[in-house]
Design a protein around this motif. Structure first.
Motif, mmCIF file in Angstrom:
data_model
loop_
_atom_site.group_PDB
_atom_site.id
_atom_site.type_symbol
_atom_site.label_atom_id
_atom_site.label_comp_id
_atom_site.label_asym_id
_atom_site.label_seq_id
_atom_site.Cartn_x
_atom_site.Cartn_y
_atom_site.Cartn_z
ATOM 1 N N ASN A 1 0.868 -1.171 0.000
ATOM 2 C CA ASN A 1 0.000 0.000 0.000
ATOM 3 C C ASN A 1 0.907 1.224 0.000
ATOM 4 O OD1 ASN A 1 -1.729 2.102 0.420
ATOM 5 N ND2 ASN A 1 -2.409 1.449 2.455
ATOM 6 N N PRO A 2 1.034 1.931 -1.135
ATOM 7 C CA PRO A 2 1.972 3.054 -1.198
ATOM 8 C C PRO A 2 1.681 4.141 -0.172
ATOM 9 C CG PRO A 2 1.152 2.487 -3.385
ATOM 10 C CD PRO A 2 0.317 1.738 -2.398
ATOM 11 N N ASP A 3 0.414 4.208 0.308
ATOM 12 C CA ASP A 3 0.023 5.260 1.234
ATOM 13 C C ASP A 3 0.073 4.831 2.696
ATOM 14 O OD1 ASP A 3 -0.427 7.256 -0.697
ATOM 15 O OD2 ASP A 3 -2.368 6.398 -1.194
ATOM 16 N N ASP A 4 0.659 3.665 2.964
ATOM 17 C CA ASP A 4 0.808 3.263 4.353
ATOM 18 C C ASP A 4 1.744 4.241 5.068
ATOM 19 O OD1 ASP A 4 1.976 1.684 6.736
ATOM 20 O OD2 ASP A 4 0.423 0.324 6.010
ATOM 21 N N ALA A 5 1.418 4.560 6.317
ATOM 22 C CA ALA A 5 2.219 5.521 7.086
ATOM 23 C C ALA A 5 3.678 5.082 7.232
ATOM 24 C CB ALA A 5 1.603 5.716 8.472
ATOM 25 N N LEU A 6 3.938 3.777 7.089
ATOM 26 C CA LEU A 6 5.320 3.268 7.169
ATOM 27 C C LEU A 6 6.246 3.944 6.166
ATOM 28 C CD1 LEU A 6 4.857 -0.624 7.381
ATOM 29 C CD2 LEU A 6 5.985 0.800 9.087
ATOM 30 N N PHE A 7 5.676 4.335 5.008
ATOM 31 C CA PHE A 7 6.509 4.837 3.908
ATOM 32 C C PHE A 7 6.629 6.363 3.882
ATOM 33 C CE2 PHE A 7 4.426 0.869 2.217
ATOM 34 C CZ PHE A 7 5.532 0.057 2.435
ATOM 35 N N ALA A 8 6.104 7.031 4.925
ATOM 36 C CA ALA A 8 6.098 8.506 4.922
ATOM 37 C C ALA A 8 7.509 9.076 4.929
ATOM 38 C CB ALA A 8 5.312 9.025 6.117
ATOM 39 N N ASN A 9 8.365 8.592 5.823
ATOM 40 C CA ASN A 9 9.745 9.098 5.878
ATOM 41 C C ASN A 9 10.625 8.124 6.659
ATOM 42 O OD1 ASN A 9 11.881 10.825 5.434
ATOM 43 N ND2 ASN A 9 11.352 12.256 7.061
ATOM 44 N N PRO A 10 10.727 6.854 6.178
ATOM 45 C CA PRO A 10 11.501 5.856 6.927
ATOM 46 C C PRO A 10 13.007 6.087 6.800
ATOM 47 C CG PRO A 10 10.800 4.931 4.835
ATOM 48 C CD PRO A 10 10.203 6.308 4.916
ATOM 49 N N GLU A 11 13.754 5.540 7.727
ATOM 50 C CA GLU A 11 15.222 5.662 7.648
ATOM 51 C C GLU A 11 15.748 4.934 6.419
ATOM 52 O OE1 GLU A 11 17.513 4.677 11.093
ATOM 53 O OE2 GLU A 11 16.275 5.892 12.429
ATOM 54 N N ASN A 12 15.159 3.783 6.102
ATOM 55 C CA ASN A 12 15.609 3.002 4.943
ATOM 56 C C ASN A 12 14.373 2.483 4.201
ATOM 57 O OD1 ASN A 12 16.382 0.487 3.401
ATOM 58 N ND2 ASN A 12 18.418 1.107 4.104
ATOM 59 N N MET A 13 14.114 3.042 3.014
ATOM 60 C CA MET A 13 12.884 2.712 2.282
ATOM 61 C C MET A 13 12.878 1.254 1.822
ATOM 62 S SD MET A 13 9.934 3.844 1.301
ATOM 63 C CE MET A 13 9.939 5.647 1.189
ATOM 64 N N LYS B 1 14.344 -1.420 3.055
ATOM 65 C CA LYS B 1 14.100 -2.326 4.184
ATOM 66 C C LYS B 1 12.649 -2.246 4.657
ATOM 67 C CE LYS B 1 18.822 -2.571 5.995
ATOM 68 N NZ LYS B 1 19.743 -2.159 7.101
ATOM 69 N N THR B 2 12.081 -1.051 4.593
ATOM 70 C CA THR B 2 10.692 -0.871 5.031
ATOM 71 C C THR B 2 9.735 -1.585 4.082
ATOM 72 O OG1 THR B 2 11.306 1.270 5.967
ATOM 73 C CG2 THR B 2 8.957 0.845 5.682
ATOM 74 N N ILE B 3 10.008 -1.512 2.767
ATOM 75 C CA ILE B 3 9.199 -2.239 1.778
ATOM 76 C C ILE B 3 9.292 -3.741 2.032
ATOM 77 C CG2 ILE B 3 9.048 -2.858 -0.683
ATOM 78 C CD1 ILE B 3 9.796 0.103 -1.291
ATOM 79 N N CYS B 4 10.504 -4.207 2.282
ATOM 80 C CA CYS B 4 10.702 -5.644 2.538
ATOM 81 C C CYS B 4 9.967 -6.075 3.806
ATOM 82 C CB CYS B 4 12.192 -5.964 2.652
ATOM 83 S SG CYS B 4 13.075 -5.811 1.077
ATOM 84 N N ARG B 5 10.016 -5.240 4.829
ATOM 85 C CA ARG B 5 9.336 -5.575 6.085
ATOM 86 C C ARG B 5 7.825 -5.629 5.877
ATOM 87 N NH1 ARG B 5 11.014 -1.664 9.098
ATOM 88 N NH2 ARG B 5 9.115 -0.489 9.592
ATOM 89 N N GLY C 1 15.364 -4.834 -9.020
ATOM 90 C CA GLY C 1 14.305 -4.929 -10.019
ATOM 91 C C GLY C 1 12.978 -5.334 -9.402
ATOM 92 N N GLN C 2 13.032 -6.265 -8.440
ATOM 93 C CA GLN C 2 11.801 -6.701 -7.766
ATOM 94 C C GLN C 2 11.221 -5.572 -6.909
ATOM 95 O OE1 GLN C 2 12.983 -10.269 -5.689
ATOM 96 N NE2 GLN C 2 12.799 -11.561 -7.517
ATOM 97 N N VAL C 3 12.084 -4.797 -6.270
ATOM 98 C CA VAL C 3 11.612 -3.669 -5.460
ATOM 99 C C VAL C 3 10.922 -2.634 -6.359
ATOM 100 C CG1 VAL C 3 12.306 -1.711 -4.019
ATOM 101 C CG2 VAL C 3 13.351 -3.961 -3.649
ATOM 102 N N VAL C 4 11.568 -2.299 -7.481
ATOM 103 C CA VAL C 4 11.009 -1.279 -8.383
ATOM 104 C C VAL C 4 9.699 -1.767 -8.982
ATOM 105 C CG1 VAL C 4 11.422 0.117 -10.452
ATOM 106 C CG2 VAL C 4 13.308 -0.351 -8.873
#
Length: 485
Positions: A335-347, A349-353, A367-370
């Motif tokens: 969910n691109p709008d999850d609050a987790l992605f607002a300003n994480p230290e490491n984007m 790692k946050t996507i993976c989590r 490539g998988q992340v993008v």
């Protein structure tokens, strides 16, 4: 000597100055300088460096002065909500906070304990986001912020830069509308909401609408740049409002997606759409040009990839997109709008989590992340567009993608397939074009918005993407909604 308009276009990660002129070929643009807009982190807060931005604007004006052109006027647009406190002596009291500062976490709830959420939405029609100026101001007031306590005037970012150039203080309608402080129906500052945060209309500059004159360059700026008495025009100070003005639409039956650090999807309406449904879906009614309202929704955009790129050593976009194209489809979604992605230290790692927490395969390659980011954005666009279709007073037949994201061929293909509707991409420089067109209207060189859009259609190459493999995207959409729920 050729007559040109000077546009300052500032985004949340970079800015540029551009010269625009008209010829037999239509609209011609020339970029003068491009510069980073970096967040400053100090003392647990995030600030914008407005002095660096001002110096970059001055550098652009100096470059313009060396060219064999006549500058007709200057216009400035920026991102929304952020503002500068000005003291009684006319000086800036400190660097402005960034909307990404964490001090407004929980701010809406604090305000809604004194005035109801429904009442705020009924007046403003603006979606509730914790960084809206209303909540920033209330947070500063509750925290006893010294700059706000000493402020004689509060100027939104484009108006603050106009002030630094001209010495004149204004509050431009489109940028003010992002603040959640403007009455959507009267299109003026809402006194009752200002009072809830201890302010009045006297704390703001002269209220102006797109196309009105702010003032002339000060003697100081004229001396620094080598320019004469050039007027600064209040264009649509909010960058999205300027961008939407430049949508090259043939008719009114379109939605737009202004695609950059943020994605903003919406339609143009003649009046605000404020009801239970728009409130529940958190849609916003921002001020547009020519008396229009922009009924839209904020969606996280290329911020996700920009932060990953910063972690990957600024790898080129073409390289990353090529890697994404060969990655497995629909392997993992977020969910691109999850609050987790607002300003994480490491984007990354946050996507993976997020993927691990939602029991999906964790991305193992760039490539998988993008691909995860692009597919998730396309599916989120579909979700928002479905809501927009139910709210719009007219049928939506085309999605116009404007801004930097319009150059992203892979994301545009994904978007067309996800929404099952043609996507028309371009112009990428929509914000600067809208800025210049509004200056041209103020100078009497353009008649109205429809004729402006016709000129843009003739001047700018556009690419149309048709939906493909819609069955696979329909299945992926069901999976996406399940993840979000």
């Amino acid at each position: 000597m050729k007559h040109c308009f000077f546009a300052v276009d500032l985004g949340a990660t970079s800015g540029r100055t551009i010269l625009g002129s008209f010829s037999d070929k239509g609209l011609e643009l020339e970029e003068l300088n491009r510069f980073p807009n970096r967040l400053i982190e100090v003392g647990g807060h995030f600030y914008w460096d407005i002095y660096a931005l001002y110096q970059s604007v001055i550098d652009g004006l100096k470059l313009a002065a060396t060219k064999d052109v006549q500058i007709t006027s200057i216009g400035i647009d920026t991102w929304g909500v952020d503002f500068v406190c000005i003291g009684k002596d006319g000086h800036l009291l400190r660097q402005p906070y960034s909307y990404r500062d964490p001090h407004t976490v929980g701010a809406p709830e604090a305000l809604f304990s004194r005035v109801s959420r429904a009442q705020v939405y009924e007046v403003t029609g603006i979606q509730v986001m914790n960084f809206n100026s209303l909540f920033q101001l209330d947070t500063l007031r509750r925290n006893g912020d010294s700059a706000l306590a000493a402020a004689d005037k509060i100027l939104f970012m484009p108006d603050a830069l106009s002030y630094m150039l001209t010495g004149e203080m204004v509050t431009e309608y489109t940028i003010a509308s992002t603040a959640q402080l403007v009455n959507a129906k009267t299109r003026r500052l809402a006194r009752e909401l200002l009072a809830t945060v201890g302010l009045s209309e006297s704390h703001f500059g002269r209220f102006v609408y797109p196309g009105e004159k702010v003032g002339m360059l000060t003697k100081e700026v004229q001396k620094m740049t080598g320019l004469g008495e050039v007027p600064v025009i209040a264009v649509a100070g909010h960058d999205t409002a300027s961008a939407v003005a430049a949508v090259p639409a043939a008719d009114s039956r379109f939605a737009y997606l202004s695609s950059g650090t943020w994605s903003l999807m919406g339609v143009e309406t003649e009046a605000p759409v404020i009801n239970k449904e728009t409130e529940e879906l958190n849609f916003t009614n921002e001020g547009g040009v020519g008396g229009t309202i922009r009924l839209l929704k904020n969606i996280c955009g290329m911020w996700l990839l920009e932060r990953c790129r910063a972690e990957w050593g600024e790898t080129s976009y073409p390289e990353l997109i090529a890697e994404a194209e060969t990655a497995e489809p629909f392997r993992s979604l977020i969910n691109p709008d999850d609050a987790l992605f607002a300003n994480p230290e490491n984007m990354e790692k946050t996507i993976c989590r997020y993927c691990a927490d939602t029991h999906q395969p964790v991305p193992e390659t760039r490539g998988q992340v993008v691909r995860c980011i692009f597919e998730s954005l396309a599916l989120r666009y579909r979700q928002v567009l479905e809501s927009l279709c139910s709210l719009s007073p007219f049928p939506i037949e085309t999605l116009h993608v404007i801004g930097g994201g319009s150059r992203n061929e892979l994301l545009n293909r994904f978007t067309a397939s996800a929404i099952g509707m043609p996507v028309v991409a371009g112009p990428s420089e929509a914000t600067a074009i809208g800025n210049i067109m509004l200056q041209a209207m103020a100078a009497g060189e353009a008649a109205d918005i429809p004729s402006m859009r016709q000129l843009v259609r003739k001047s700018v190459p556009l690419t149309t993407y048709q939906p493909q493999d819609t069955d696979s995207w329909d299945i992926a959409y069901i999976h996406f909604k399940n993840i979000l729920s």
